[in-house]
Motif scaffolding. Structure first.
Motif, PDB file in Angstrom:
ATOM      1  N   LEU A   1       0.778  -1.130  -0.001  1.00 37.38           N
ATOM      2  CA  LEU A   1       0.016  -0.084   0.240  1.00 37.38           C
ATOM      3  C   LEU A   1       0.701   1.206  -0.035  1.00 37.38           C
ATOM      4  O   LEU A   1       0.602   2.311  -0.793  1.00 37.38           O
ATOM      5  N   GLY A   2       2.104   1.262   0.627  1.00 40.31           N
ATOM      6  CA  GLY A   2       2.807   2.141   0.637  1.00 40.31           C
ATOM      7  C   GLY A   2       3.389   2.727  -0.666  1.00 40.31           C
ATOM      8  O   GLY A   2       3.578   4.013  -0.897  1.00 40.31           O
ATOM      9  N   VAL A   3       3.701   1.897  -1.331  1.00 38.27           N
ATOM     10  CA  VAL A   3       3.962   2.131  -3.029  1.00 38.27           C
ATOM     11  C   VAL A   3       3.014   2.796  -3.661  1.00 38.27           C
ATOM     12  O   VAL A   3       3.104   3.698  -4.309  1.00 38.27           O
ATOM     13  N   LEU A   4       1.725   2.390  -3.408  1.00 38.44           N
ATOM     14  CA  LEU A   4       0.565   2.740  -4.207  1.00 38.44           C
ATOM     15  C   LEU A   4       0.229   4.285  -3.483  1.00 38.44           C
ATOM     16  O   LEU A   4       0.023   5.179  -4.351  1.00 38.44           O
ATOM     17  N   ALA A   5       0.095   4.334  -2.260  1.00 38.21           N
ATOM     18  CA  ALA A   5       0.101   5.625  -1.641  1.00 38.21           C
ATOM     19  C   ALA A   5       0.838   6.880  -1.986  1.00 38.21           C
ATOM     20  O   ALA A   5       0.599   7.837  -2.174  1.00 38.21           O
ATOM     21  N   ALA A   6       2.355   6.549  -2.315  1.00 36.56           N
ATOM     22  CA  ALA A   6       3.122   7.399  -2.500  1.00 36.56           C
ATOM     23  C   ALA A   6       2.798   7.933  -3.999  1.00 36.56           C
ATOM     24  O   ALA A   6       3.122   9.179  -4.306  1.00 36.56           O
ATOM     25  N   ALA A   7       2.618   6.758  -4.779  1.00 37.53           N
ATOM     26  CA  ALA A   7       2.325   7.172  -6.122  1.00 37.53           C
ATOM     27  C   ALA A   7       0.913   8.249  -6.185  1.00 37.53           C
ATOM     28  O   ALA A   7       1.162   9.232  -7.217  1.00 37.53           O
ATOM     29  N   VAL A   8       0.073   8.002  -5.574  1.00 35.28           N
ATOM     30  CA  VAL A   8      -1.003   8.661  -5.669  1.00 35.28           C
ATOM     31  C   VAL A   8      -0.618  10.232  -4.780  1.00 35.28           C
ATOM     32  O   VAL A   8      -1.098  11.209  -5.433  1.00 35.28           O
ATOM     33  N   ASP A   9       0.182  10.164  -3.942  1.00 32.80           N
ATOM     34  CA  ASP A   9       0.594  11.344  -3.286  1.00 32.80           C
ATOM     35  C   ASP A   9       1.350  12.296  -4.075  1.00 32.80           C
ATOM     36  O   ASP A   9       1.294  13.502  -4.100  1.00 32.80           O
ATOM     37  N   ALA A  10       2.036  11.678  -5.102  1.00 32.75           N
ATOM     38  CA  ALA A  10       3.104  12.457  -5.959  1.00 32.75           C
ATOM     39  C   ALA A  10       2.202  12.691  -7.300  1.00 32.75           C
ATOM     40  O   ALA A  10       2.865  12.942  -8.147  1.00 32.75           O
ATOM     41  N   HIS A  11       1.074  12.313  -7.486  1.00 34.03           N
ATOM     42  CA  HIS A  11       0.191  12.682  -8.561  1.00 34.03           C
ATOM     43  C   HIS A  11       0.721  12.016  -9.834  1.00 34.03           C
ATOM     44  O   HIS A  11       0.454  12.632 -10.799  1.00 34.03           O
ATOM     45  N   ASP A  12       1.044  10.595  -9.579  1.00 34.81           N
ATOM     46  CA  ASP A  12       1.330  10.047 -10.772  1.00 34.81           C
ATOM     47  C   ASP A  12       0.291   9.727 -11.657  1.00 34.81           C
ATOM     48  O   ASP A  12      -0.849   9.344 -11.191  1.00 34.81           O
ATOM     49  N   ARG A  13       0.472  10.251 -12.713  1.00 28.09           N
ATOM     50  CA  ARG A  13      -0.771   9.965 -13.858  1.00 28.09           C
ATOM     51  C   ARG A  13      -1.315   8.524 -13.865  1.00 28.09           C
ATOM     52  O   ARG A  13      -2.366   8.455 -14.175  1.00 28.09           O
ATOM     53  N   ARG A  14      -0.550   7.564 -13.405  1.00 33.13           N
ATOM     54  CA  ARG A  14      -1.076   6.361 -13.673  1.00 33.13           C
ATOM     55  C   ARG A  14      -2.307   5.864 -12.668  1.00 33.13           C
ATOM     56  O   ARG A  14      -2.923   5.019 -12.574  1.00 33.13           O
ATOM     57  N   THR A  15      -2.015   6.780 -11.782  1.00 36.64           N
ATOM     58  CA  THR A  15      -3.241   6.556 -10.504  1.00 36.64           C
ATOM     59  C   THR A  15      -4.406   7.600 -10.518  1.00 36.64           C
ATOM     60  O   THR A  15      -5.103   7.673  -9.860  1.00 36.64           O
ATOM     61  N   LYS A  16      -4.323   8.096 -11.952  1.00 38.49           N
ATOM     62  CA  LYS A  16      -5.672   8.985 -11.901  1.00 38.49           C
ATOM     63  C   LYS A  16      -7.037   8.497 -11.598  1.00 38.49           C
ATOM     64  O   LYS A  16      -7.824   9.255 -11.234  1.00 38.49           O
ATOM     65  N   ARG A  17      -7.165   7.190 -11.816  1.00 37.39           N
ATOM     66  CA  ARG A  17      -8.516   6.718 -11.705  1.00 37.39           C
ATOM     67  C   ARG A  17      -8.469   5.532 -10.597  1.00 37.39           C
ATOM     68  O   ARG A  17      -9.180   4.672 -10.724  1.00 37.39           O
ATOM     69  N   LEU A  18      -7.516   5.573  -9.689  1.00 37.38           N
ATOM     70  CA  LEU A  18      -7.300   4.560  -8.827  1.00 37.38           C
ATOM     71  C   LEU A  18      -7.835   5.081  -7.410  1.00 37.38           C
ATOM     72  O   LEU A  18      -7.901   6.173  -6.950  1.00 37.38           O
ATOM     73  N   TRP A  19      -8.582   4.082  -6.897  1.00 32.46           N
ATOM     74  CA  TRP A  19      -9.501   4.192  -5.652  1.00 32.46           C
ATOM     75  C   TRP A  19      -9.226   2.903  -4.878  1.00 32.46           C
ATOM     76  O   TRP A  19      -8.434   2.019  -5.049  1.00 32.46           O
ATOM     77  N   PHE A  20      -9.653   3.114  -3.357  1.00 31.17           N
ATOM     78  CA  PHE A  20      -9.024   2.107  -2.471  1.00 31.17           C
ATOM     79  C   PHE A  20     -10.427   1.862  -1.625  1.00 31.17           C
ATOM     80  O   PHE A  20     -11.022   2.771  -1.144  1.00 31.17           O
ATOM     81  N   ASP A  21     -10.616   0.621  -1.374  1.00 32.15           N
ATOM     82  CA  ASP A  21     -11.873   0.372  -0.374  1.00 32.15           C
ATOM     83  C   ASP A  21     -11.183  -0.066   0.920  1.00 32.15           C
ATOM     84  O   ASP A  21     -10.083  -0.534   1.085  1.00 32.15           O
ATOM     85  N   VAL A  22     -12.087   0.439   2.066  1.00 31.44           N
ATOM     86  CA  VAL A  22     -11.422  -0.122   3.424  1.00 31.44           C
ATOM     87  C   VAL A  22     -12.079  -1.345   3.905  1.00 31.44           C
ATOM     88  O   VAL A  22     -12.140  -1.560   5.358  1.00 31.44           O
ATOM     89  N   ALA A  23     -12.518  -2.399   3.160  1.00 35.97           N
ATOM     90  CA  ALA A  23     -13.371  -3.318   3.646  1.00 35.97           C
ATOM     91  C   ALA A  23     -12.418  -4.124   4.754  1.00 35.97           C
ATOM     92  O   ALA A  23     -11.275  -4.480   4.245  1.00 35.97           O
ATOM     93  N   THR A  24     -12.618  -4.443   5.727  1.00 37.45           N
ATOM     94  CA  THR A  24     -12.301  -5.409   6.801  1.00 37.45           C
ATOM     95  C   THR A  24     -10.771  -4.586   7.442  1.00 37.45           C
ATOM     96  O   THR A  24     -10.321  -5.291   8.484  1.00 37.45           O
ATOM     97  N   MET A  25     -10.676  -3.443   6.971  1.00 36.43           N
ATOM     98  CA  MET A  25      -9.262  -3.073   7.710  1.00 36.43           C
ATOM     99  C   MET A  25      -9.424  -2.506   9.137  1.00 36.43           C
ATOM    100  O   MET A  25      -8.294  -2.345   9.951  1.00 36.43           O
ATOM    101  N   ALA A  26     -10.691  -2.008   9.504  1.00 35.50           N
ATOM    102  CA  ALA A  26     -10.692  -1.783  10.946  1.00 35.50           C
ATOM    103  C   ALA A  26     -11.810  -2.496  11.711  1.00 35.50           C
ATOM    104  O   ALA A  26     -12.891  -2.693  11.007  1.00 35.50           O
ATOM    105  N   ASN A  27     -11.544  -3.079  12.663  1.00 34.06           N
ATOM    106  CA  ASN A  27     -12.499  -3.652  13.679  1.00 34.06           C
ATOM    107  C   ASN A  27     -12.064  -3.388  14.994  1.00 34.06           C
ATOM    108  O   ASN A  27     -10.995  -2.966  15.271  1.00 34.06           O
TER     109      ASN A  27
END
Length: 328
Positions: free
Chosen positions: A236-262
């Motif tokens: 996730l850190g790799v993908l989050a860093a790419a989103v944070d850097a406005h990497d054009r490849r992540t333009k339409r990338l979303w994330f769901d949080v299913a089961t992460m918090a309990n």
């Protein structure tokens, strides 16, 4: 579904809260949609019943009841047809059963067209994968999206032949304007490699093959329940860093949080999860809760658990109001 899914289920029903969660509705806004739900056809429920107690069959009416209890209007039904194609199983008439499971999801969603949307699914490594994708794309009830489960299908992105195959599948979905929901986490039971290397393949090779459609990374690139899997956080850190850097490849990338918090997540894990959400940006985060079976939190309890993260009221409100582009 997460790493414990399909292993041990109580025959108990869909509505019982799990993990001792407080069943009372959380204060404040509730999500407009649950972006990660599953149905189990009667045939699938029988397949997953190993004799120790399997999941119940789950139909659209059951999901609707859970959504109503949570005050949530809409949901995405991510077909589990890929389970029929798991390499750990030997199934007679496998392709026909994959088709039937997908069709079950489409037909069930069609009963509540203003509330439910179905994605088809398939093991992307199967010879019939592209054929099934094409078939689904031609059906009104299944044309909206494709669910891929790398763990259950034993996808190993570090293998060039697997990466090449997934590029073809992503490109085919893009050509048919089908959104893609991906359980990225490699197989836990088989101890497959997973982390930054696999996330870079996803970022550098797969996302460019589907530049025009929404790609939803399930479980924040992990499995759950909880946020205690270091390889998943590394990916996730790799993908989050790419989103944070406005990497054009992540333009339409979303994330769901299913089961992460309990309710069992530690304060340190809560803080790390909140940090990753902020790194990605709350405008890319989708609420989801996973199949209403076994110990999985139901939608109402899942949102209540998520509300325990150290995020602000404004951040919770933003996430609650997010709706994936394929549902608009």
């Amino acid at each position: 579904m997460h790493r414990r899914a399909f292993l041990t289920f109580s025959a108990a029903a869909l509505a019982a809260p799990a993990f001792g969660a407080d069943p009372s509705p959380a204060a404040g806004p509730v999500p407009v949609a649950d972006h990660h739900q599953h149905l189990f056809s009667p045939a699938m429920a029988r397949l997953l019943d190993t004799g120790a107690g399997g999941p119940p069959a789950i139909a659209a009416k059951d999901v609707i009841a859970l959504l109503d209890a949570a005050g949530i209007r809409r949901a995405v039904l991510l077909s589990v047809a890929y389970v029929w194609g798991s390499p750990s199983r030997r199934i007679d008439d496998e392709q026909a059963k994959v088709r039937a499971e997908n069709d079950f999801n489409g037909a069930q969603a069609a009963m509540y067209p203003d509330r439910l949307l179905a994605f088809c699914s398939v093991n992307p490594l199967k010879d019939y994968a592209l054929e099934e994708l094409e078939r689904c794309a031609a059906l009104p009830g299944l044309k909206h999206g494709l669910k891929l489960h790398f763990g259950n299908s034993d996808v190993q992105l570090e293998l060039p032949e697997h990466a090449a195959r997934l590029r073809d599948v992503f490109a085919a979905a893009n050509a048919k304007k089908m959104a893609i929901a991906v359980h990225m986490r490699a197989s836990v039971s088989k101890h497959r490699p997973y982390g930054a290397a696999q996330a870079r393949v996803f970022l550098e090779q797969l996302l460019p093959a589907a530049p025009d459609v929404t790609v939803q990374v399930a479980h924040l690139a992990g499995t759950g329940p909880g946020y205690d899997d270091a390889p998943s956080d590394e990916a996730l850190g790799v993908l989050a860093a790419a989103v944070d850097a406005h990497d054009r490849r992540t333009k339409r990338l979303w994330f769901d949080v299913a089961t992460m918090a309990n309710p069992e997540i530690t304060p340190a894990q809560q803080a790390k999860l909140a940090q990753r959400i902020r790194q990605i940006g709350t405008d890319r985060i989708l609420f989801g809760s996973d199949a209403a079976a076994g110990k999985n939190l139901r939608p109402r309890e899942s949102w209540a658990a998520f509300r325990q993260l150290p995020l602000t009221d404004a951040e919770f409100a933003k996430i609650a109001g997010n709706l994936a582009p394929y549902m608009r």
